[in-house]
Design a protein around this motif. Structure first.
Motif, short mmCIF file in Angstrom:
data_model
loop_
_atom_site.label_atom_id
_atom_site.label_comp_id
_atom_site.label_asym_id
_atom_site.label_seq_id
_atom_site.Cartn_x
_atom_site.Cartn_y
_atom_site.Cartn_z
N VAL A 14 -4.01 5.00 -5.22
CA VAL A 14 -2.78 4.29 -4.40
C VAL A 14 -2.46 4.96 -3.16
CG1 VAL A 14 -0.34 3.41 -4.78
CG2 VAL A 14 -2.12 3.51 -6.80
N ASP A 15 -2.56 6.15 -3.23
CA ASP A 15 -2.31 6.96 -1.88
C ASP A 15 -3.37 6.61 -1.00
OD1 ASP A 15 -0.99 8.91 -0.49
OD2 ASP A 15 -2.61 10.39 -0.81
N GLN A 16 -4.75 6.53 -1.35
CA GLN A 16 -5.54 5.93 -0.27
C GLN A 16 -5.46 4.58 0.17
OE1 GLN A 16 -7.82 8.57 0.33
NE2 GLN A 16 -8.76 6.91 1.93
N ASN A 17 -4.76 3.68 -0.57
CA ASN A 17 -4.72 2.28 -0.10
C ASN A 17 -3.93 2.38 1.17
OD1 ASN A 17 -5.90 0.90 -2.34
ND2 ASN A 17 -4.00 0.70 -3.49
N LEU A 18 -3.37 3.22 1.55
CA LEU A 18 -2.46 3.11 2.84
C LEU A 18 -3.51 3.25 3.98
CD1 LEU A 18 0.45 5.50 3.00
CD2 LEU A 18 0.21 3.45 3.86
N LEU A 19 -4.61 4.03 3.73
CA LEU A 19 -5.50 4.23 4.89
C LEU A 19 -6.19 3.24 4.86
CD1 LEU A 19 -6.08 8.07 4.04
CD2 LEU A 19 -5.04 7.12 5.93
N ILE A 36 2.81 -2.93 6.23
CA ILE A 36 2.42 -2.04 4.92
C ILE A 36 3.77 -2.61 4.00
CG2 ILE A 36 2.37 0.18 4.12
CD1 ILE A 36 1.03 0.89 6.76
N GLY A 37 3.42 -2.93 2.84
CA GLY A 37 4.36 -3.00 1.79
C GLY A 37 4.63 -1.87 1.06
N HIS A 38 5.89 -1.29 1.30
CA HIS A 38 6.42 -0.09 0.61
C HIS A 38 5.86 1.16 1.60
CE1 HIS A 38 8.10 -1.58 -2.99
NE2 HIS A 38 6.90 -2.51 -3.15
N GLY A 39 4.82 1.53 1.51
CA GLY A 39 4.18 2.58 2.45
C GLY A 39 5.05 4.02 2.28
N PHE A 40 5.47 4.16 0.91
CA PHE A 40 6.05 5.29 0.47
C PHE A 40 5.30 6.77 0.76
CE2 PHE A 40 8.05 8.52 -2.35
CZ PHE A 40 9.33 8.20 -2.36
N ALA A 41 3.92 6.55 0.70
CA ALA A 41 3.11 7.88 0.80
C ALA A 41 2.94 7.99 2.49
CB ALA A 41 1.88 7.67 0.29
N LEU A 42 3.31 7.37 3.56
CA LEU A 42 2.86 7.22 4.79
C LEU A 42 3.44 8.59 5.37
CD1 LEU A 42 1.76 5.46 6.81
CD2 LEU A 42 3.81 4.78 7.71
N LEU A 43 4.21 9.30 5.01
CA LEU A 43 4.52 10.60 5.68
C LEU A 43 3.41 11.70 5.34
CD1 LEU A 43 8.19 11.25 5.51
CD2 LEU A 43 6.93 10.06 7.11
N ARG A 44 2.67 11.70 4.32
CA ARG A 44 1.62 12.40 4.09
C ARG A 44 0.45 12.15 4.65
NH1 ARG A 44 3.73 11.52 -1.42
NH2 ARG A 44 1.98 10.27 -1.68
N ALA A 52 0.82 -1.23 -0.05
CA ALA A 52 0.05 0.04 -0.23
C ALA A 52 1.00 1.20 0.04
CB ALA A 52 -0.66 0.01 1.15
N GLY A 53 0.42 2.13 -0.66
CA GLY A 53 1.05 3.49 -0.75
C GLY A 53 2.38 3.58 -1.47
N GLU A 54 2.53 2.66 -2.29
CA GLU A 54 3.62 2.94 -3.44
C GLU A 54 3.49 3.95 -4.56
OE1 GLU A 54 6.80 -0.21 -5.88
OE2 GLU A 54 4.77 -0.79 -5.27
N THR A 55 3.45 5.06 -3.93
CA THR A 55 3.36 6.22 -4.83
C THR A 55 4.00 7.47 -4.26
OG1 THR A 55 1.69 7.64 -6.17
CG2 THR A 55 0.93 6.85 -3.92
N ASN A 56 4.05 8.59 -5.16
CA ASN A 56 4.22 9.92 -4.60
C ASN A 56 3.24 10.96 -5.21
OD1 ASN A 56 4.95 10.19 -7.40
ND2 ASN A 56 7.23 10.19 -6.89
N LEU A 57 2.05 10.32 -5.83
CA LEU A 57 0.94 10.99 -6.13
C LEU A 57 -0.17 11.29 -5.14
CD1 LEU A 57 0.64 9.64 -9.67
CD2 LEU A 57 1.67 11.76 -8.98
#
Length: 196
Positions: free
Chosen positions: A82-87, A97-105, A72-77
């Motif tokens: 994809v960003d919403q997948n994190l939540l 959470i695999g990748h979780g790149f967007a977590l800081l946002r 989830a969250g393997e994006t910078n958009l």
């Protein structure tokens, strides 16, 4: 080593329901052999987690345990599905959470995942190859490491990226995320998180 069952995320809800049903059966029949369930494949080319909300709710609706380990969250958009997948992954009580790149946002999601001890699986080489980040000193993993968020280092798809193993990802995380203060304790912490 217990396997995580998975399915590519581009399937329809009928296929997802059948596979979740099978995963629940396997987890019930072989509890020590099956770790849980994940959706694989590029998030931006598949369906978001919310699309499968009914199918992914089947285990909890029936009172069965089927741990999730969502990519989830393997994006910078920001604001994308994809960003919403994190939540959504956290709403489904993901164990990782695999990748979780967007977590800081997502400060609430970040705090929730830290409090729950949900590890973020960071893939340094993959994130560079896919152009999510050029300089690992600017990777969200550096902030998460500084905040003592549980991190796990992964090689993602080493054969696809021409990498020959996990050691390179650990090295990049050690040097890129930890900076000049990194030492053997940093590596020990990352290894313990992987085991946990």
């Amino acid at each position: 080593m217990t396997p995580i069952l998975w399915l590519l995320r581009h399937v329809n809800s009928t296929v997802m329901a059948r596979v979740v049903e099978e995963a629940m059966k396997l987890k019930r029949d072989f509890p020590d052999f099956v770790a849980g369930f994940d959706l694989m494949g590029r998030e931006d080319q598949g369906r978001p987690l919310w699309y499968f909300r009914h199918e992914l709710s089947m285990p909890s609706d029936r009172g069965l345990l089927l741990p999730f380990y969502f990519h989830a969250g393997e994006t910078n958009l920001e604001g994308s599905d994809v960003d919403q997948n994190l939540l959504d992954a956290l709403l489904f009580n993901t164990s990782r959470i695999g990748h979780g790149f967007a977590l800081l946002r997502h400060p609430v999601a970040k705090e929730l995942s830290r409090k729950r001890g949900v590890a973020v699986e960071i893939c340094p080489i993959s994130n560079q190859v896919t152009k999510l980040v050029d300089d690992l000193r600017n990777h969200p993993g550096a902030v998460l490491m500084a905040e003592d968020h549980p991190l796990v280092i992964s090689s993602d798809d080493p054969a696809m990226f021409g990498s020959s193993g996990l050691s390179y990802d650990f090295y990049e995380a050690l040097v890129g995320f930890g900076g000049l203060r990194s030492n053997l304790r940093t590596l020990k912490s990352l290894a313990i998180n992987s085991i946990r």
